[in-house]
Design an enzyme around this catalytic site. Structure first.
Site, short mmCIF file in Angstrom:
data_model
loop_
_atom_site.label_atom_id
_atom_site.label_comp_id
_atom_site.label_asym_id
_atom_site.label_seq_id
_atom_site.Cartn_x
_atom_site.Cartn_y
_atom_site.Cartn_z
N ASP A 1 0.86 -1.17 0.00
CA ASP A 1 0.00 0.00 0.00
C ASP A 1 0.91 1.23 0.00
O ASP A 1 2.10 1.13 0.31
CB ASP A 1 -0.88 -0.04 1.25
N THR B 1 -0.02 4.72 1.37
CA THR B 1 -0.12 5.54 2.58
C THR B 1 0.20 4.72 3.82
O THR B 1 -0.40 3.69 4.08
CB THR B 1 -1.54 6.11 2.71
N ASP C 1 -1.41 -1.35 6.22
CA ASP C 1 -1.63 -0.96 7.61
C ASP C 1 -3.05 -0.51 7.90
O ASP C 1 -3.35 -0.13 9.02
CB ASP C 1 -0.66 0.17 8.01
#
Length: 780
Positions: free
Chosen positions: A470, A472, A666
């Site tokens: 990912d 961000t 996350d």
């Protein structure tokens, strides 16, 4: 179950719960007596322990304030077998399958004391057994040296009784644990290494004992110079060597938990709690409750997880993140138990206690992973299933072959060689090959901030060739800030910002928090928000300041006017994320938000490429921003504008192409893809949902941890293969030699004593090889 955690004393005049303060009651100076019906966390009366309550209050019998049973910090203590983790019980003992001593699943004071007791017991038996064995060996072996005779000192008629007398306590006292375990294995037909030891030592001892007590029972073919050959020295030496091997194993096993012990040693033992009237009490950490207010002074360890309520400080979080530089924490910021407060003083509110704290979760996760089984262990298990019966068959055939085709004393040599086969073939090295490497490797990885959920993840991670990340919070800092706010001409920018912030305040997304921070920095009064709704992968909507709003991606918010579109495009070319604002059906503004790339990310991506891993970005952000970030980092493949279901589809498509896929993320939206990947990797800075869905967790939340995880998996699996190879080769060579295949060629036979030494050394060698993983160096 017995409670091994002894309650500490609390200050006089205070109830440890913090709910009552009664001066003058002496019994409050002591921890509550534990009722056999009470569980940790429940409340009992110190005077009437039969009174048990789930909530605080006063005793219905004597009126005294109820006191809480101390919370067990990491749950109940269970004992399990390192080779058969399905075996669990509440008390220490031996495994009913393989006979190995059970070990605590979680490192505790009680478990450590049990391990120390085991080592002390084995050490005492070894040294006393060795002292008794030395004269037996001298009496048996010295007469075999040309020109050496003991008859003038100790006649053979006397020395054989001395050997018998000295060997008996060695076999039955020092080695009694092996006989008991071997007998249990026969009774339950769980044949294991102790079966072979019992049969080998028992055969040598019983043969010799009968020869001493009833020599007339033996025919002339059993006699040499009129005496029946004795093998007391073999029985004694084998017992002592096995004891030595077990002692070294016990010491080595105690080292496998050193990573967890180091973590446990970091925990604070007490805390300064603030009462409602502002007074301070020093209380044990296990008496803290969620919602308690604590004062943390400079240099103190933070007692438990929580949030800063007043003040600020720099905190050393290296024990959690591995980052040596202290981090500034102020009002509203989370703090983690066992980290160290540096310069400032602050008041915190307790958020998590006991088993819910991050430290406890790390300990529990590492402990569970150390006891889990890698798929490769099925190889050892399948071999062990038929190995012991096969060895017994080989020993029987060895005895028969020497008796039928051997020389004049073939029946005696057959017995000796059969004992050698039984002893040298003990499959302890084979059984320890995998679990010891897993235990050491998982602990070593934990010390580098890589938490492993189970052993299967280690084995799978070794094969990873594709990593989906990912953007961000994984490639970037995950702390975005608004760098530009543009609105169409003629609108009140402050009113739009205030309304947007009012709605975004209900969202947990990092981008939302950046908009709220911008409004707060301008001291704007936020209107009330109504009808708030969050659309996964799109944005949010609701009502504020008398208007309807939609805030999020362009395809969610609508088509922008030309001037805003061109301005937004320019921002996206600089790797900015655009959040659009729609008021009453028309786009009126956008936020340009920047989330800087982590300093460690470029080197981490380069290291992954060096390891042969293809890096794929999968983000919900727009393509221009994603490509700008991806190009700067050398990402191999970029997928932008993805919803959570799109990420799952990407994982599945790569798996269908035969790729071994790891996914690192996350956020809550990453959790499904983390579970779908061969190996899901959660950043420790992320959500609990993501961490629960993952196979590996990086405590620091840094992509460089992925390369450390892959390096650890490769090292552990290489170590396991070395151990299995050594164990297989050792038995493949040792058993035929013990059976006497070299005798026709060289006249060489393997003494049972040498077989015992070889068997013990094989187990010690396997453990020593596994312990090398403690010295594993990681390329960052």
């Amino acid at each position: 179950m017995k409670d091994h955690h002894h309650p500490a004393e609390a200050p006089k005049g205070s109830c440890c719960s913090g709910h009552h303060v009664h001066a003058g009651h002496e019994h409050h100076a002591h921890a509550p007596r534990t009722s056999q019906h009470a569980k940790p966390g429940q409340w009992i009366c110190p005077m009437c322990p039969e009174v048990v309550s789930d909530t605080p209050g006063d005793c219905p019998k004597c009126g005294m304030p109820l006191e809480q049973v101390p919370l067990l910090p990491f749950g109940p203590v269970l004992y399990t077998c390192p080779m058969h983790p399905e075996i669990e019980q509440e008390e220490p003992g031996d495994c009913p399958i393989c006979g190995m001593p059970l070990e605590p699943k979680t490192i505790t004071d009680a478990g450590d004391e049990h391990a120390r007791k085991e080592i002390r017991d084995l050490s005492r038996k070894f040294w006393i057994g060795l002292a008794l064995t030395v004269p037996v060996v001298l009496l048996a072996m010295l007469p075999m040296i040309p020109g050496v005779s003991l008859d003038s000192w100790i006649p053979r008629s006397v020395s054989k009784w001395i050997e018998f007398a000295l060997t008996t306590p060695v076999v039955f006292w020092a080695g009694g644990i092996f006989l008991v375990r071997g007998w249990r294995s026969l009774k339950g037909w769980n044949l294991n290494m102790f079966t072979l030891i019992m049969l080998g030592v028992g055969a040598a001892y019983l043969y010799s004992a009968v020869a001493v007590i009833f020599p007339a029972w033996f025919p002339a073919s059993f006699r040499h110079h009129g005496e029946v050959g004795l093998y007391f020295e073999a029985a004694a030496v084998i017992t002592v060597l096995v004891l030595l091997g077990q002692l070294l194993e016990a010491k080595a096993r105690s080292r496998t938990g050193q990573a967890i012990r180091a973590l446990l040693g970091l925990a604070a033992k007490s805390a300064t709690r603030l009462s409602a009237d502002g007074s301070e009490q020093e209380v044990p950490v296990d008496r803290l409750q969620v919602g308690d207010r604590l004062r943390v002074r400079p240099g103190e360890k933070i007692p438990v997880d929580g949030t800063i309520e007043e003040g600020s400080s720099h905190i050393d979080e290296s024990m959690i993140t591995g980052e040596p530089l202290p981090v500034k924490r102020s009002v509203g910021d989370p703090v983690v138990g066992a980290t160290i407060n540096q310069t400032g003083s602050f008041i915190m509110t307790v958020g998590k206690v006991g088993a819910d704290t991050l430290l406890a979760q790390i300990v529990t996760m590492v402990s569970a992973a150390q006891r889990s089984r890698a798929p490769i262990q099925k190889v050892a298990d399948s071999v062990a299933g038929w190995f012991v019966p096969l060895v017994i068959l080989v020993a029987v055939l060895t005895f028969i072959a020497w008796t039928v085709w051997g020389p004049e004393s073939g029946i005696v040599l057959g017995l000796v060689n059969a004992v050698s086969v039984l002893i040298i073939a003990c499959p302890c090295a084979l059984g320890l090959a995998t679990p010891v490497s897993i235990m050491v490797g998982v602990g070593r990885a934990a010390s580098e901030g890589v938490l492993v959920k189970d052993a299967e993840a280690i084995e799978t991670a070794e094969k990873i060739d594709t990593l989906i990340v990912d953007k961000t919070g994984t490639l970037t800092e995950g702390k975005p800030e608004v760098t530009a706010f543009r609105a169409i001409v003629g609108v009140d920018e402050a009113a739009i910002l205030a309304a947007a912030a009012a709605l975004e305040k209900h969202s947990e997304h990092p981008l939302a928090r950046s908009i709220v921070r911008l409004a707060e920095s301008k001291d704007l009064v936020l209107p009330a928000a109504e009808d708030f709704q969050s659309t996964t992968g799109g944005g949010i909507s609701g009502r504020a300041a008398g208007a309807s709003w939609k805030i999020g991606k362009q395809d969610f918010a609508g088509n922008p006017p030309a001037d805003l579109a061109s301005a937004a495009d320019a921002e996206q070319q600089q790797a900015k994320t655009i959040v659009w604002v729609n008021r009453d059906g028309a786009l009126v503004a956008f936020f340009a938000i920047s989330d800087p790339v982590k300093q460690s990310t470029p080197a981490a991506v380069a290291k992954l490429h060096e390891l042969g891993v293809k890096v794929v970005m999968a983000t919900g952000d727009n393509r221009q921003t994603a490509e700008a970030v991806g190009r700067s980092l050398g990402i191999d493949e970029i997928h932008a504008g993805l919803s959570p279901s799109d990420k799952i589809g990407l994982v599945r498509s790569l798996k269908a192409k035969g790729r071994k896929v790891a996914m690192a993320g996350d956020g809550i939206n990453d959790a499904p893809a983390l579970a779908e990947a061969h190996v899901g990797i959660a950043m420790g800075t992320g959500t609990d949902v993501a961490i629960e869905s993952a196979h590996l967790t990086l405590v620091k939340g840094d992509l460089s941890g992925v390369s450390r995880a892959l390096q650890a998996s490769k090292a552990v699996m290489r170590n396991i293969r070395q151990n299995l190879f050594f164990a297989f080769v050792y038995n493949a060579i040792g058993i035929p030699i013990a059976a006497g295949v070299l005798y026709p060629l060289t006249g060489t036979l393997l003494s049972p004593m040498i077989a015992g030494a070889a068997m013990s050394l094989s187990s010690v060698s396997v453990i020593a090889n596994a312990l090398r993983l403690y010295r594993l160096k990681f390329d960052h």
